[in-house]
Design a protein around this motif. Sequence first.
Motif, PDB file in Angstrom:
ATOM      1  N   ILE A  34     -19.636 -22.036 -45.559  1.00 21.59           N
ATOM      2  CA  ILE A  34     -19.863 -20.754 -44.882  1.00 21.59           C
ATOM      3  C   ILE A  34     -19.992 -20.957 -43.380  1.00 21.59           C
ATOM      4  CG2 ILE A  34     -21.479 -18.835 -44.620  1.00 21.59           C
ATOM      5  CD1 ILE A  34     -22.118 -19.095 -47.597  1.00 21.59           C
ATOM      6  N   MET A  35     -20.750 -21.983 -42.961  1.00 24.18           N
ATOM      7  CA  MET A  35     -20.962 -22.245 -41.535  1.00 24.18           C
ATOM      8  C   MET A  35     -19.662 -22.627 -40.835  1.00 24.18           C
ATOM      9  SD  MET A  35     -24.134 -21.969 -40.308  1.00 24.18           S
ATOM     10  CE  MET A  35     -24.261 -23.202 -39.007  1.00 24.18           C
ATOM     11  N   ASN A  36     -18.859 -23.473 -41.462  1.00 29.40           N
ATOM     12  CA  ASN A  36     -17.661 -24.009 -40.814  1.00 29.40           C
ATOM     13  C   ASN A  36     -16.492 -23.039 -40.823  1.00 29.40           C
ATOM     14  OD1 ASN A  36     -19.089 -26.359 -40.408  1.00 29.40           O
ATOM     15  ND2 ASN A  36     -18.212 -27.411 -42.170  1.00 29.40           N
ATOM     16  N   GLU A  37     -16.439 -22.154 -41.842  1.00 27.67           N
ATOM     17  CA  GLU A  37     -15.264 -21.303 -41.981  1.00 27.67           C
ATOM     18  C   GLU A  37     -15.525 -19.833 -41.681  1.00 27.67           C
ATOM     19  OE1 GLU A  37     -13.360 -21.914 -45.734  1.00 27.67           O
ATOM     20  OE2 GLU A  37     -13.597 -24.106 -45.670  1.00 27.67           O
ATOM     21  N   HIS A  38     -16.764 -19.381 -41.801  1.00 29.68           N
ATOM     22  CA  HIS A  38     -17.012 -17.942 -41.694  1.00 29.68           C
ATOM     23  C   HIS A  38     -18.074 -17.565 -40.659  1.00 29.68           C
ATOM     24  CE1 HIS A  38     -14.542 -17.710 -45.251  1.00 29.68           C
ATOM     25  NE2 HIS A  38     -15.359 -18.537 -45.887  1.00 29.68           N
ATOM     26  N   LEU A  39     -19.095 -18.367 -40.511  1.00 30.79           N
ATOM     27  CA  LEU A  39     -20.156 -18.073 -39.546  1.00 30.79           C
ATOM     28  C   LEU A  39     -20.172 -19.135 -38.456  1.00 30.79           C
ATOM     29  CD1 LEU A  39     -23.188 -16.949 -41.732  1.00 30.79           C
ATOM     30  CD2 LEU A  39     -21.720 -15.515 -40.329  1.00 30.79           C
ATOM     31  N   LYS A  40     -19.076 -19.288 -37.773  1.00 32.06           N
ATOM     32  CA  LYS A  40     -18.967 -20.343 -36.769  1.00 32.06           C
ATOM     33  C   LYS A  40     -19.958 -20.103 -35.637  1.00 32.06           C
ATOM     34  CE  LYS A  40     -14.146 -21.492 -37.726  1.00 32.06           C
ATOM     35  NZ  LYS A  40     -12.787 -21.673 -37.168  1.00 32.06           N
ATOM     36  N   ALA A 248     -15.960 -10.861 -51.130  1.00 36.27           N
ATOM     37  CA  ALA A 248     -16.715  -9.680 -50.715  1.00 36.27           C
ATOM     38  C   ALA A 248     -17.497  -9.970 -49.437  1.00 36.27           C
ATOM     39  CB  ALA A 248     -17.662  -9.243 -51.831  1.00 36.27           C
ATOM     40  N   TYR A 249     -18.043 -11.186 -49.328  1.00 34.93           N
ATOM     41  CA  TYR A 249     -18.788 -11.575 -48.131  1.00 34.93           C
ATOM     42  C   TYR A 249     -17.855 -11.661 -46.922  1.00 34.93           C
ATOM     43  CZ  TYR A 249     -21.841 -14.357 -45.111  1.00 34.93           C
ATOM     44  OH  TYR A 249     -22.592 -14.820 -44.057  1.00 34.93           O
ATOM     45  N   GLN A 250     -16.664 -12.210 -47.113  1.00 32.39           N
ATOM     46  CA  GLN A 250     -15.675 -12.285 -46.033  1.00 32.39           C
ATOM     47  C   GLN A 250     -15.312 -10.883 -45.553  1.00 32.39           C
ATOM     48  OE1 GLN A 250     -12.731 -14.525 -48.246  1.00 32.39           O
ATOM     49  NE2 GLN A 250     -13.136 -16.373 -47.079  1.00 32.39           N
ATOM     50  N   ALA A 251     -15.101  -9.964 -46.478  1.00 20.87           N
ATOM     51  CA  ALA A 251     -14.760  -8.589 -46.108  1.00 20.87           C
ATOM     52  C   ALA A 251     -15.908  -7.928 -45.355  1.00 20.87           C
ATOM     53  CB  ALA A 251     -14.406  -7.783 -47.361  1.00 20.87           C
ATOM     54  N   TRP A 252     -17.136  -8.185 -45.778  1.00 17.40           N
ATOM     55  CA  TRP A 252     -18.312  -7.624 -45.114  1.00 17.40           C
ATOM     56  C   TRP A 252     -18.431  -8.146 -43.683  1.00 17.40           C
ATOM     57  CZ3 TRP A 252     -22.893  -9.883 -43.304  1.00 17.40           C
ATOM     58  CH2 TRP A 252     -23.922  -8.996 -43.009  1.00 17.40           C
ATOM     59  N   LEU A 253     -18.169  -9.442 -43.505  1.00 17.90           N
ATOM     60  CA  LEU A 253     -18.221 -10.016 -42.160  1.00 17.90           C
ATOM     61  C   LEU A 253     -17.136  -9.417 -41.270  1.00 17.90           C
ATOM     62  CD1 LEU A 253     -18.815 -13.838 -42.822  1.00 17.90           C
ATOM     63  CD2 LEU A 253     -20.428 -12.219 -41.830  1.00 17.90           C
ATOM     64  N   GLN A 254     -15.937  -9.272 -41.838  1.00 22.26           N
ATOM     65  CA  GLN A 254     -14.815  -8.773 -41.051  1.00 22.26           C
ATOM     66  C   GLN A 254     -15.074  -7.352 -40.560  1.00 22.26           C
ATOM     67  OE1 GLN A 254     -12.398 -10.837 -40.306  1.00 22.26           O
ATOM     68  NE2 GLN A 254     -11.440  -9.334 -38.949  1.00 22.26           N
ATOM     69  N   ARG A 256     -17.789  -6.139 -39.622  1.00 20.52           N
ATOM     70  CA  ARG A 256     -18.832  -6.109 -38.607  1.00 20.52           C
ATOM     71  C   ARG A 256     -18.503  -6.924 -37.372  1.00 20.52           C
ATOM     72  NH1 ARG A 256     -20.223  -4.606 -43.120  1.00 20.52           N
ATOM     73  NH2 ARG A 256     -22.050  -3.311 -43.557  1.00 20.52           N
ATOM     74  N   ARG A 257     -17.318  -7.494 -37.338  1.00 25.59           N
ATOM     75  CA  ARG A 257     -16.920  -8.260 -36.164  1.00 25.59           C
ATOM     76  C   ARG A 257     -16.239  -7.353 -35.155  1.00 25.59           C
ATOM     77  NH1 ARG A 257     -15.055 -13.215 -39.711  1.00 25.59           N
ATOM     78  NH2 ARG A 257     -16.883 -14.546 -39.508  1.00 25.59           N
ATOM     79  N   THR A 258     -16.585  -7.539 -33.880  1.00 24.34           N
ATOM     80  CA  THR A 258     -15.938  -6.797 -32.803  1.00 24.34           C
ATOM     81  C   THR A 258     -14.602  -7.444 -32.503  1.00 24.34           C
ATOM     82  OG1 THR A 258     -18.073  -6.223 -31.864  1.00 24.34           O
ATOM     83  CG2 THR A 258     -16.150  -6.013 -30.433  1.00 24.34           C
ATOM     84  N   GLN A 259     -13.542  -6.689 -32.621  1.00 29.44           N
ATOM     85  CA  GLN A 259     -12.217  -7.220 -32.348  1.00 29.44           C
ATOM     86  C   GLN A 259     -11.997  -7.367 -30.851  1.00 29.44           C
ATOM     87  OE1 GLN A 259     -10.280  -8.196 -34.858  1.00 29.44           O
ATOM     88  NE2 GLN A 259     -11.872  -7.532 -36.277  1.00 29.44           N
ATOM     89  N   ASP A 260     -11.175  -8.350 -30.477  1.00 27.84           N
ATOM     90  CA  ASP A 260     -10.903  -8.589 -29.057  1.00 27.84           C
ATOM     91  C   ASP A 260     -10.342  -7.349 -28.371  1.00 27.84           C
ATOM     92  OD1 ASP A 260     -11.794 -11.141 -29.297  1.00 27.84           O
ATOM     93  OD2 ASP A 260      -9.803 -12.015 -29.582  1.00 27.84           O
ATOM     94  N   LYS A 261      -9.553  -6.559 -29.096  1.00 24.60           N
ATOM     95  CA  LYS A 261      -8.941  -5.382 -28.484  1.00 24.60           C
ATOM     96  C   LYS A 261      -9.946  -4.267 -28.275  1.00 24.60           C
ATOM     97  CE  LYS A 261      -7.512  -3.469 -32.968  1.00 24.60           C
ATOM     98  NZ  LYS A 261      -6.369  -3.038 -33.793  1.00 24.60           N
ATOM     99  N   ASP A 262     -11.077  -4.319 -28.986  1.00 30.50           N
ATOM    100  CA  ASP A 262     -12.067  -3.264 -28.874  1.00 30.50           C
ATOM    101  C   ASP A 262     -13.088  -3.522 -27.771  1.00 30.50           C
ATOM    102  OD1 ASP A 262     -10.932  -1.928 -30.990  1.00 30.50           O
ATOM    103  OD2 ASP A 262     -12.147  -2.990 -32.472  1.00 30.50           O
TER     104      ASP A 262
END
Length: 269
Positions: A34-40, A248-254, A256-262
């Motif tokens: 999780i730390m290395n791939e999703h919560l860097k 489901a966790y990956q989708a939840w993180l995605q 809530r992430r601010t996209q570079d374009k936003d």
Amino acid sequence: MYINDVLRTCDVLCPNEYSDEEKYMWCDEVSAMIMNEHLKTYDRVTLEAGEDGSYLLPEGITFEMVDRVIDGAREIDKRDFRSYGIEYYYGKCGRFLFPVRNRVRDSIDVVYLKKHEPIRSVMINSTIRFKRNGFYMPNTKLIEGDIITVEADGRNFDDIPILAIEAIDADNGFITVPDGTFDSVFSAGETEKNIQCEIKRIITDETICGAPYDRMYVDYVNAQICYYQRDFDTYNQHMNLFNQRLEAYQAWLQQRRTQDKDGKMVNWI
């Protein structure tokens, strides 16, 4: 969810004879993924040039963890190192070579990916020298803030906080606990005493992700138990549940992430 709650849940769902240390290792595999791939999470360290103009990475930071170098106002991505003449030598204690002609200043900042710290399952069974407010311990893996249990001289001491650790020499330290903790093992006038004891760190670590996604730890540990018990059908069931919760966790993180374009954060430290 606390890691120990994960272990107890697994023991109920999949009775087994595996040690807690083995289950902690499986929990670490989930946390590291999780730390290395999703919560860097990144950190940075300032390095000064050595006499030969190279930069030595601190212990615990490898070249694989490096993400970019900051030289003055320039941020140099790892993929562009060759363009700036930056080279890395594995045979020289992890040194960077950054040619003087291509850099702005002598010191540089290295931004690196933080790795998951494995659960410290510390257990000591030995003869140790005690004082009323602590004890001496060689090569300790305990740190300030840990909570420990001690069985010494036929007595149990539970939930003892470590207040400080004083280095005596390169191999030994003195662990300070609240005053009077071990009064009951001393006779009148005694200030120090060698005692055969067992010391154990109470594991207070938690899962990297919160509810309801923390159940993926239970799924993964159960899957490993079933795998080594050669119950492959049940192993597949648990791994399917693990993958579903991970997706489901990956989708939840995605979401809530601010996209570079936003938007983009500026003037951050």
